[in-house]
Every structure is written in C-alpha cells, then in structure tokens.
Design an enzyme around this catalytic site. Structure first.
Site, PDB file in Angstrom:
ATOM      1  N   CYS A 126      -5.467   2.864  -5.697  1.00 26.35           N
ATOM      2  CA  CYS A 126      -5.355   3.014  -4.245  1.00 26.35           C
ATOM      3  C   CYS A 126      -6.672   3.510  -3.621  1.00 26.35           C
ATOM      4  O   CYS A 126      -7.636   2.774  -3.614  1.00 26.35           O
ATOM      5  CB  CYS A 126      -4.149   3.882  -3.918  1.00 26.35           C
ATOM      6  N   HIS A 134       0.281   2.711  -7.500  1.00 28.50           N
ATOM      7  CA  HIS A 134       0.176   4.002  -8.203  1.00 28.50           C
ATOM      8  C   HIS A 134       0.993   4.018  -9.498  1.00 28.50           C
ATOM      9  O   HIS A 134       2.135   4.495  -9.489  1.00 28.50           O
ATOM     10  CB  HIS A 134       0.698   5.128  -7.298  1.00 28.50           C
ATOM     11  N   ARG A 170       0.391   3.082   1.842  1.00 31.47           N
ATOM     12  CA  ARG A 170      -0.745   2.679   2.706  1.00 31.47           C
ATOM     13  C   ARG A 170      -1.837   2.033   1.859  1.00 31.47           C
ATOM     14  O   ARG A 170      -3.008   2.406   1.912  1.00 31.47           O
ATOM     15  CB  ARG A 170      -1.330   3.884   3.451  1.00 31.47           C
ATOM     16  N   GLU A 229       0.740   5.983 -11.829  1.00 32.67           N
ATOM     17  CA  GLU A 229       0.967   7.391 -12.212  1.00 32.67           C
ATOM     18  C   GLU A 229       2.239   7.970 -11.573  1.00 32.67           C
ATOM     19  O   GLU A 229       2.691   9.033 -11.967  1.00 32.67           O
ATOM     20  CB  GLU A 229      -0.264   8.241 -11.850  1.00 32.67           C
TER      21      GLU A 229
HETATM   22  N1  GLN Z   1      -5.262   4.769   2.932  1.00 33.52           N
HETATM   23  C1  GLN Z   1      -5.938   5.517   1.940  1.00 33.52           C
HETATM   24  C2  GLN Z   1      -7.444   5.346   2.030  1.00 33.52           C
HETATM   25  O1  GLN Z   1      -7.905   4.518   2.760  1.00 33.52           O
HETATM   26  C3  GLN Z   1      -5.445   5.162   0.545  1.00 33.52           C
HETATM   27  C4  GLN Z   1      -3.995   5.547   0.399  1.00 33.52           C
HETATM   28  C5  GLN Z   1      -3.612   5.982  -0.976  1.00 33.52           C
HETATM   29  O2  GLN Z   1      -4.455   6.304  -1.833  1.00 33.52           O
HETATM   30  N2  GLN Z   1      -2.338   6.115  -1.204  1.00 33.52           N
HETATM   31  O3  GLN Z   1      -8.139   6.052   1.369  1.00 33.52           O
END
Ligand code: GLN
Length: 186
Positions: free
Chosen positions: A78, A168, A133, A170
């Site tokens: 992410c 994720h 996100r 994890e």
């Molecule tokens: N939106 C976050 C970013 O731009 C990432 C979101 C996440 O790691 N769950 O860093």
C-alpha cells in the site's frame, strides 16, 4: 534470517507479527543502525507522504538506497508500494523509485470504500486481500511482472528484488504472499 520493517509510521506492528508468525526474526527500523544485517526490508501501509518525511528526518533515505544497491530485497504494501514506485500519477513528488511502475494514490476509493476481497496471485494461488484507500498500478515497465489484478487493475507486481502490493497481506491470517517475499530474501 532477519527482516527489517520500516517503523516510522503505519501498520508496523501487524508486519512484525506476520513475520514472527512465519518464525522470522523481525526488527523495527527507526534509525540507520537498525538496518545492520537485514536480509530483506518491508515498507508498511500507512501514509506515504508522512513515512517519506519521517524517513528523511531519521536519516534513513540514503542508507536504504545503499541497501537497495547491495541487492537486499524490498517489499512494499500500500503506502509502501507508493514509496517504492518510480512515478506517482496524481502526486507531485516521487519517493524511492526502485520499481518501474506508475501508481495512482487512493485509486480504490476513500477510507469508507476500503474493502476485503479474494485475489488470484501468480505462483501463490487465491488469497484474501484487504484494500484500504489503496493505490492502483497504472503503468508497468518492461522488466516488471504483474502478479495480481483486481477488476482489471494491476495490484501486485515484482521487478527483480522489489515486490509491491496494493493490499495488506499482513492484516489477514493467510501469509502465503509473505512467504513469496521470504523466498526472495533467502
Ligand atoms: N493512501 C495512502 C497513501 O497514499 C495509502 C493507504 C494505505 O497504506 N493503506 O499513502
């Protein structure tokens, strides 16, 4: 084998716990000396812009670049994927740029649009995947292998010793994606 987890912001504890469940020695990385002797480095989810600022502030950016040059494998989930990407299509900065992909931040929606699904991961099989996100991969370079897609959007990729995922692993009980990374490290 000792694996470092960048521990300046984000879901650090979940990554440390996942590694411990796989019976790997996991060390939180807060300062350059913590990188000593690691066979792999994990970049957690969180807020990529905040993690980057804290990495700079902690003097970790150059030692991490050095570690990458020395061939140590990296895994970004992410926000971690955003930190490792060569290009961010909807953000003026770029961070490490170790993998030749362009990503779009928050492409899978706002916080309320976070979701859990199942994905087919090449060489791994069907795994549960939590998206928060999440960024999507919008372009992949010629040396990059896409390992998973969600609704036609690439969400997991590998180039050489760099592995990235929008989701994720994890946060689930299924740690086979993590196993793939550990295979790269051993
Ligand atoms: N939106 C976050 C970013 O731009 C990432 C979101 C996440 O790691 N769950 O860093």
């Amino acid at each position: 084998m000792k694996i470092g987890v960048i521990a300046v912001q984000g879901d650090v504890r979940e990554h440390l716990r996942a590694l411990e469940r796989l019976e790997v020695k996991a060390v939180p990385v807060r300062k350059p000396a913590d990188l000593e002797g690691v066979s792999g480095l994990v970049f957690p989810g969180g807020e990529s812009t905040a993690i980057w600022r804290l990495l700079k502030w902690s003097g970790l950016v150059e030692p991490i670049e050095e570690l990458h040059r020395s061939g140590v494998p990296f895994f970004g989930t992410c926000a971690g994927m955003i930190l490792l990407a060569r290009e961010i299509v909807n953000w003026p900065e770029r961070f490490f740029g170790f993998i030749d992909i362009a990503v779009e931040r928050n492409a899978s929606g706002r916080q309320v649009d976070s979701f859990e699904t199942e994905l087919e991961v090449k060489g791994v099989g069907r795994v549960p995947a939590v998206f928060i996100r999440a960024p999507y991969i919008r372009r992949v370079g010629p040396g990059v292998e896409v390992l998973a897609e969600h609704q036609g959007h690439p969400v997991m990729a590998r180039e050489g010793r760099v592995l990235v995922a929008s989701f994720h692993p994890e946060l689930t009980e299924d740690l086979r994606v993590y196993d793939l990374f550990l295979t790269m490290c051993s």
